[in-house]
Design a protein around this motif. Structure first.
Motif, PDB file in Angstrom:
ATOM      1  N   LYS A   1      12.613 -53.397  12.316  1.00  0.00           N
ATOM      2  CA  LYS A   1      11.218 -53.529  11.888  1.00  0.00           C
ATOM      3  C   LYS A   1      10.291 -53.499  13.101  1.00  0.00           C
ATOM      4  O   LYS A   1      10.603 -54.075  14.145  1.00  0.00           O
ATOM      5  CB  LYS A   1      11.015 -54.851  11.137  1.00  0.00           C
ATOM      6  CG  LYS A   1      11.795 -54.965   9.844  1.00  0.00           C
ATOM      7  CD  LYS A   1      11.603 -56.320   9.186  1.00  0.00           C
ATOM      8  CE  LYS A   1      10.213 -56.494   8.637  1.00  0.00           C
ATOM      9  NZ  LYS A   1      10.076 -57.758   7.865  1.00  0.00           N
TER      10      LYS A   1
ATOM     11  N   THR B   1       3.342 -53.988   4.637  1.00  0.00           N
ATOM     12  CA  THR B   1       4.323 -54.660   5.482  1.00  0.00           C
ATOM     13  C   THR B   1       4.573 -53.815   6.723  1.00  0.00           C
ATOM     14  O   THR B   1       4.077 -52.691   6.836  1.00  0.00           O
ATOM     15  CB  THR B   1       5.641 -54.904   4.710  1.00  0.00           C
ATOM     16  OG1 THR B   1       6.468 -55.793   5.454  1.00  0.00           O
ATOM     17  CG2 THR B   1       6.387 -53.607   4.447  1.00  0.00           C
TER      18      THR B   1
ATOM     19  N   ARG C   1       5.623 -51.077   1.022  1.00  0.00           N
ATOM     20  CA  ARG C   1       5.589 -50.505   2.368  1.00  0.00           C
ATOM     21  C   ARG C   1       4.175 -50.372   2.931  1.00  0.00           C
ATOM     22  O   ARG C   1       3.990 -50.393   4.159  1.00  0.00           O
ATOM     23  CB  ARG C   1       6.296 -49.152   2.389  1.00  0.00           C
ATOM     24  CG  ARG C   1       5.662 -48.070   1.554  1.00  0.00           C
ATOM     25  CD  ARG C   1       6.544 -46.814   1.531  1.00  0.00           C
ATOM     26  NE  ARG C   1       6.877 -46.389   2.873  1.00  0.00           N
ATOM     27  CZ  ARG C   1       7.925 -45.618   3.173  1.00  0.00           C
ATOM     28  NH1 ARG C   1       8.737 -45.205   2.211  1.00  0.00           N
ATOM     29  NH2 ARG C   1       8.148 -45.250   4.418  1.00  0.00           N
TER      30      ARG C   1
ATOM     31  N   CYS D   1      18.378 -53.826   9.570  1.00  0.00           N
ATOM     32  CA  CYS D   1      16.973 -53.434   9.447  1.00  0.00           C
ATOM     33  C   CYS D   1      16.325 -53.470  10.825  1.00  0.00           C
ATOM     34  O   CYS D   1      16.464 -54.462  11.549  1.00  0.00           O
ATOM     35  CB  CYS D   1      16.215 -54.393   8.531  1.00  0.00           C
ATOM     36  SG  CYS D   1      16.701 -54.331   6.814  1.00  0.00           S
TER      37      CYS D   1
ATOM     38  N   TYR E   1      11.131 -53.083   0.030  1.00  0.00           N
ATOM     39  CA  TYR E   1      10.325 -52.341   1.009  1.00  0.00           C
ATOM     40  C   TYR E   1       9.650 -51.084   0.450  1.00  0.00           C
ATOM     41  O   TYR E   1       8.452 -50.864   0.708  1.00  0.00           O
ATOM     42  CB  TYR E   1      11.182 -51.983   2.227  1.00  0.00           C
ATOM     43  CG  TYR E   1      10.448 -51.164   3.258  1.00  0.00           C
ATOM     44  CD1 TYR E   1       9.485 -51.751   4.083  1.00  0.00           C
ATOM     45  CD2 TYR E   1      10.690 -49.799   3.395  1.00  0.00           C
ATOM     46  CE1 TYR E   1       8.795 -51.001   5.020  1.00  0.00           C
ATOM     47  CE2 TYR E   1      10.006 -49.044   4.331  1.00  0.00           C
ATOM     48  CZ  TYR E   1       9.062 -49.644   5.141  1.00  0.00           C
ATOM     49  OH  TYR E   1       8.379 -48.898   6.066  1.00  0.00           O
TER      50      TYR E   1
END
Length: 215
Positions: free
Chosen positions: A117, A44, A41, A115, A37
């Motif tokens: 998201k 995404t 980053r 996580c 990530y």
């Protein structure tokens, strides 16, 4: 395979004087999305990570992400009643209850941590999203394949994005790409090339032929 099991597997093979193409540190690096990530980053969905069994403040998550999805360092929960995403309507007590279910559903497969998201809407063609999986071998694209049963007429991810992250620190890995509703593209997953599945059965023979040619 969990990273710790892969590490044990590697040690056992070394004892027999066999050596894996992907060492255990590279496996963990690409298998767990949180490790990739920081590098990707900008391409995404925004994400935060938490230790396992941390009680997360749902109001804080709503303020940061609006809509958000839950997964561990490797997978989300699919094929169950677990919500695809959470939004402003979820209460703290409801979210706590769903997190208990998350841990139950992941069971022995639970990996790393949690996580959170940001949930983004993917573009659909006749009900199918437009997703692709790219396999990279020694920092070169080996093969790109459809991964959501979409039509052959759907567009591919941008060339620049496919090749932008081919030099990640592993000799064999995958990146998954998806088209958003606004026609932009993002990376939605990373993976180790050995355990990432072939997502287009029509390319199975081509995949193994190309892999053989690389060795």
């Amino acid at each position: 395979m969990k990273p710790e099991l892969y590490c044990d597997f590697e040690k056992q093979l070394k004892g027999l004087e066999y050596y894996l193409i992907v060492d255990s540190s590279s496996y963990k690096r690409l298998h767990e999305f949180v490790n990739v990530y920081p590098i990707i980053r900008n391409d995404t969905a925004p994400m935060m990570k938490f230790p396992l069994h941390t009680r997360m403040d749902v109001k804080f998550l709503q303020d940061i992400f609006g809509r958000f999805m839950v997964k561990d360092y490797v997978k989300s929960v699919k094929g169950s009643d677990f919500p695809v995403y959470f939004d402003s309507t979820i209460t703290q007590s409801e979210f706590d209850g769903w997190m208990e279910k998350f841990y139950q559903y992941r069971g022995d497969l639970l990996t790393g941590g949690i996580c959170i998201k940001k949930y983004l809407d993917l573009k659909k063609y006749d009900g199918y999203t437009n997703e692709y999986r790219a396999f990279y071998y020694h920092n070169e694209l080996m093969i790109l394949m459809k991964s959501s049963n979409q039509s052959d007429a759907c567009c591919n991810p941008p060339f620049e994005l496919i090749h932008k992250y081919k030099i990640l620190d592993s000799p064999f890995f995958t990146l998954d790409f998806a088209q958003l509703e606004d026609d932009s593209w993002i990376i939605i997953e990373s993976g180790d090339g050995q355990v990432s599945g072939i997502t287009d059965s029509s390319q199975t023979e081509t995949f193994y032929r190309m892999l053989k040619e690389k060795n």
